[in-house]
Design an enzyme around this catalytic site. Structure first.
Site, PDB file in Angstrom:
ATOM      1  N   LYS A  15      54.804  58.034   2.286  1.00 13.31           N
ATOM      2  CA  LYS A  15      54.879  59.341   2.963  1.00 13.31           C
ATOM      3  C   LYS A  15      56.102  60.138   2.470  1.00 13.31           C
ATOM      4  CE  LYS A  15      55.215  57.326   7.014  1.00 13.31           C
ATOM      5  NZ  LYS A  15      55.134  55.905   6.603  1.00 13.31           N
ATOM      6  N   ARG A  90      53.865  59.408  16.063  1.00 13.18           N
ATOM      7  CA  ARG A  90      53.653  57.970  15.887  1.00 13.18           C
ATOM      8  C   ARG A  90      53.055  57.310  17.118  1.00 13.18           C
ATOM      9  NH1 ARG A  90      57.884  57.269  11.820  1.00 13.18           N
ATOM     10  NH2 ARG A  90      57.782  55.158  11.031  1.00 13.18           N
ATOM     11  N   ARG A 129      62.288  48.568  -2.210  1.00 13.38           N
ATOM     12  CA  ARG A 129      62.719  49.973  -2.146  1.00 13.38           C
ATOM     13  C   ARG A 129      64.245  50.111  -2.171  1.00 13.38           C
ATOM     14  NH1 ARG A 129      60.656  53.731   2.531  1.00 13.38           N
ATOM     15  NH2 ARG A 129      61.315  51.967   3.785  1.00 13.38           N
ATOM     16  N   ARG A 162      67.780  50.097   2.781  1.00  9.35           N
ATOM     17  CA  ARG A 162      67.805  50.423   4.213  1.00  9.35           C
ATOM     18  C   ARG A 162      67.923  49.157   5.060  1.00  9.35           C
ATOM     19  NH1 ARG A 162      62.873  54.603   5.188  1.00  9.35           N
ATOM     20  NH2 ARG A 162      62.538  53.189   6.931  1.00  9.35           N
ATOM     21  N   ARG A 173      57.836  46.684  12.525  1.00  7.01           N
ATOM     22  CA  ARG A 173      57.369  48.051  12.207  1.00  7.01           C
ATOM     23  C   ARG A 173      55.852  48.075  12.012  1.00  7.01           C
ATOM     24  NH1 ARG A 173      61.173  49.021   7.260  1.00  7.01           N
ATOM     25  NH2 ARG A 173      60.025  50.972   6.941  1.00  7.01           N
TER      26      ARG A 173
HETATM   27  P1  AP5 Z   1      58.231  55.654   0.714  1.00  7.89           P
HETATM   28  O1  AP5 Z   1      57.775  56.985   0.204  1.00  7.89           O
HETATM   29  O2  AP5 Z   1      59.687  55.497   1.013  1.00  7.89           O
HETATM   30  O3  AP5 Z   1      57.297  55.188   1.927  1.00  7.89           O
HETATM   31  P2  AP5 Z   1      57.205  55.704   3.423  1.00  7.89           P
HETATM   32  O4  AP5 Z   1      55.771  55.733   3.805  1.00  7.89           O
HETATM   33  O5  AP5 Z   1      57.976  56.997   3.575  1.00  7.89           O
HETATM   34  O6  AP5 Z   1      57.921  54.484   4.122  1.00  7.89           O
HETATM   35  P3  AP5 Z   1      58.983  54.394   5.269  1.00  7.89           P
HETATM   36  O7  AP5 Z   1      59.410  52.980   5.339  1.00  7.89           O
HETATM   37  O8  AP5 Z   1      60.087  55.420   5.082  1.00  7.89           O
HETATM   38  O9  AP5 Z   1      58.147  54.764   6.491  1.00  7.89           O
HETATM   39  P4  AP5 Z   1      58.441  54.422   7.918  1.00  7.89           P
HETATM   40  O10 AP5 Z   1      57.407  55.218   8.587  1.00  7.89           O
HETATM   41  O11 AP5 Z   1      58.522  52.991   8.232  1.00  7.89           O
HETATM   42  O12 AP5 Z   1      59.984  54.909   8.080  1.00  7.89           O
HETATM   43  P5  AP5 Z   1      60.649  56.226   8.701  1.00  7.89           P
HETATM   44  O13 AP5 Z   1      61.816  56.564   7.869  1.00  7.89           O
HETATM   45  O14 AP5 Z   1      59.643  57.285   8.990  1.00  7.89           O
HETATM   46  O15 AP5 Z   1      57.795  54.561  -0.379  1.00  7.89           O
HETATM   47  C1  AP5 Z   1      58.066  53.205  -0.201  1.00  7.89           C
HETATM   48  C2  AP5 Z   1      58.273  52.521  -1.569  1.00  7.89           C
HETATM   49  O16 AP5 Z   1      57.071  52.584  -2.321  1.00  7.89           O
HETATM   50  C3  AP5 Z   1      59.349  53.183  -2.421  1.00  7.89           C
HETATM   51  O17 AP5 Z   1      60.046  52.166  -3.085  1.00  7.89           O
HETATM   52  C4  AP5 Z   1      58.581  54.061  -3.394  1.00  7.89           C
HETATM   53  O18 AP5 Z   1      59.277  54.147  -4.598  1.00  7.89           O
HETATM   54  C5  AP5 Z   1      57.248  53.306  -3.547  1.00  7.89           C
HETATM   55  N1  AP5 Z   1      56.091  54.200  -3.639  1.00  7.89           N
HETATM   56  C6  AP5 Z   1      55.867  55.314  -2.886  1.00  7.89           C
HETATM   57  N2  AP5 Z   1      54.708  55.880  -3.206  1.00  7.89           N
HETATM   58  C7  AP5 Z   1      54.149  55.108  -4.174  1.00  7.89           C
HETATM   59  C8  AP5 Z   1      52.925  55.158  -4.906  1.00  7.89           C
HETATM   60  N3  AP5 Z   1      52.026  56.141  -4.697  1.00  7.89           N
HETATM   61  N4  AP5 Z   1      52.655  54.180  -5.811  1.00  7.89           N
HETATM   62  C9  AP5 Z   1      53.561  53.175  -6.007  1.00  7.89           C
HETATM   63  N5  AP5 Z   1      54.738  53.077  -5.361  1.00  7.89           N
HETATM   64  C10 AP5 Z   1      55.032  54.033  -4.439  1.00  7.89           C
HETATM   65  O19 AP5 Z   1      61.115  55.671  10.122  1.00  7.89           O
HETATM   66  C11 AP5 Z   1      62.124  54.691  10.219  1.00  7.89           C
HETATM   67  C12 AP5 Z   1      62.343  54.332  11.675  1.00  7.89           C
HETATM   68  O20 AP5 Z   1      62.768  55.497  12.430  1.00  7.89           O
HETATM   69  C13 AP5 Z   1      61.105  53.818  12.436  1.00  7.89           C
HETATM   70  O21 AP5 Z   1      60.871  52.452  12.244  1.00  7.89           O
HETATM   71  C14 AP5 Z   1      61.513  54.149  13.885  1.00  7.89           C
HETATM   72  O22 AP5 Z   1      62.447  53.214  14.372  1.00  7.89           O
HETATM   73  C15 AP5 Z   1      62.215  55.492  13.736  1.00  7.89           C
HETATM   74  N6  AP5 Z   1      61.274  56.606  13.872  1.00  7.89           N
HETATM   75  C16 AP5 Z   1      60.923  57.484  12.907  1.00  7.89           C
HETATM   76  N7  AP5 Z   1      60.008  58.365  13.372  1.00  7.89           N
HETATM   77  C17 AP5 Z   1      59.764  58.030  14.657  1.00  7.89           C
HETATM   78  C18 AP5 Z   1      58.894  58.536  15.653  1.00  7.89           C
HETATM   79  N8  AP5 Z   1      58.068  59.574  15.415  1.00  7.89           N
HETATM   80  N9  AP5 Z   1      58.888  57.936  16.874  1.00  7.89           N
HETATM   81  C19 AP5 Z   1      59.704  56.892  17.130  1.00  7.89           C
HETATM   82  N10 AP5 Z   1      60.536  56.337  16.230  1.00  7.89           N
HETATM   83  C20 AP5 Z   1      60.578  56.902  14.998  1.00  7.89           C
END
Ligand code: AP5
Length: 216
Positions: A15, A90, A129, A162, A173
């Site tokens: 994402k 979410r 990552r 991270r 998660r």
């Molecule tokens: P990346 O693009 O970083 O993936 P992502 O889907 O953004 O993964 P996240 O881990 O950031 O998502 P998340 O939802 O767990 O975390 P968030 O920060 O939102 O890609 C991942 C890897 O794959 C990278 O190494 C990249 O290089 C590679 N890659 C990407 N695309 C690729 C492709 N097409 N092909 C091959 N490789 C690829 O949230 C973190 C925390 O914050 C949550 O756990 C929660 O505690 C809190 N939080 C955030 N939002 C909320 C909410 N709405 N409500 C409550 N708590 C929340």
């Protein structure tokens, strides 16, 4: 063109990577709740101290906190141009609140893009990552290496792992994703807003497919 966009998918589906490509191509505001919480943690604000208790172990930050944060951000004038919501909503409570907020501020959602990815690949992506400490650009130690080890190609900042990118937190998660976030696919499908893409395509092909779809 579709301009008010939700990006959905499990942790590691890509994402954040896709949002960073799309915001430059389509001139949209990127709103990542994960990035907002991580910035607040780094600055050790009250929000950061609270969010830290949940994020590092992989739990969700409480709805009332997250909804308030997004409501304030979405109401700012720059979002008039369109926005990419990355990591929000979410939970069903967040999705219902977003429906109400977007109606109130006349910025209704045009589409919810879902990125499909299998479990084994999610684990591979998350465990390898690395993220830039300055600009947040994501890398992977095997498949998206920076030109120079440990240094961001875009801004020269240091890359780090991270705190929630470990096996235990990832398990939590993924459990939250399955129980609380996955049901939102049905929520948006019922409203005719859901569009799914295969995130296994690889970064550039996925970007081409999604951006062509959004430009229609
Ligand atoms: P990346 O693009 O970083 O993936 P992502 O889907 O953004 O993964 P996240 O881990 O950031 O998502 P998340 O939802 O767990 O975390 P968030 O920060 O939102 O890609 C991942 C890897 O794959 C990278 O190494 C990249 O290089 C590679 N890659 C990407 N695309 C690729 C492709 N097409 N092909 C091959 N490789 C690829 O949230 C973190 C925390 O914050 C949550 O756990 C929660 O505690 C809190 N939080 C955030 N939002 C909320 C909410 N709405 N409500 C409550 N708590 C929340």
């Amino acid at each position: 063109m579709k301009k008010n966009i939700i990006l959905m998918g499990p942790p590691g589906a890509g994402k954040g990577t896709l949002a960073k490509q799309l915001k430059d191509e389509l001139h949209l505001v990127h709103i990542s709740t994960g990035d907002m919480f991580r910035d607040a943690i780094q600055a050790q604000t009250e929000l950061g101290k609270l969010a830290q208790k949940y994020i590092n172990d992989g739990h969700l930050v409480p709805d009332e906190v997250t909804i308030g944060l997004v409501k304030e951000r979405l109401s700012q004038p720059d979002c008039e141009a369109g926005f990419l919501l990355d990591g929000f909503p979410r939970t069903t409570a967040q999705a219902e609140a977003l429906e109400k907020i977007s109606r109130e501020i006349s910025r209704e959602i045009d589409v919810a893009i879902n990125l499909d990815c299998d479990h084994q690949e999610l684990v591979r992506r998350i465990s390898g990552r690395r993220v830039c400490k300055n600009c947040g650009a994501p890398y992977h130690i095997e498949s998206m290496k920076p030109k120079q080890d440990g240094v961001c190609d875009l801004c020269g900042g240091p890359l780090y792992q991270r705190k929630d990118d470990n096996e235990e937190a990832l398990k939590v998660r993924l459990e939250h994703y399955d129980s609380e976030t996955k049901p939102l696919l049905e929520f948006y499908s019922k409203r005719g807003l859901l569009e799914s893409f295969n995130s296994l395509l690889g970064k550039e092909q996925l970007f081409d497919e999604v951006s062509s779809f959004l430009k229609k």
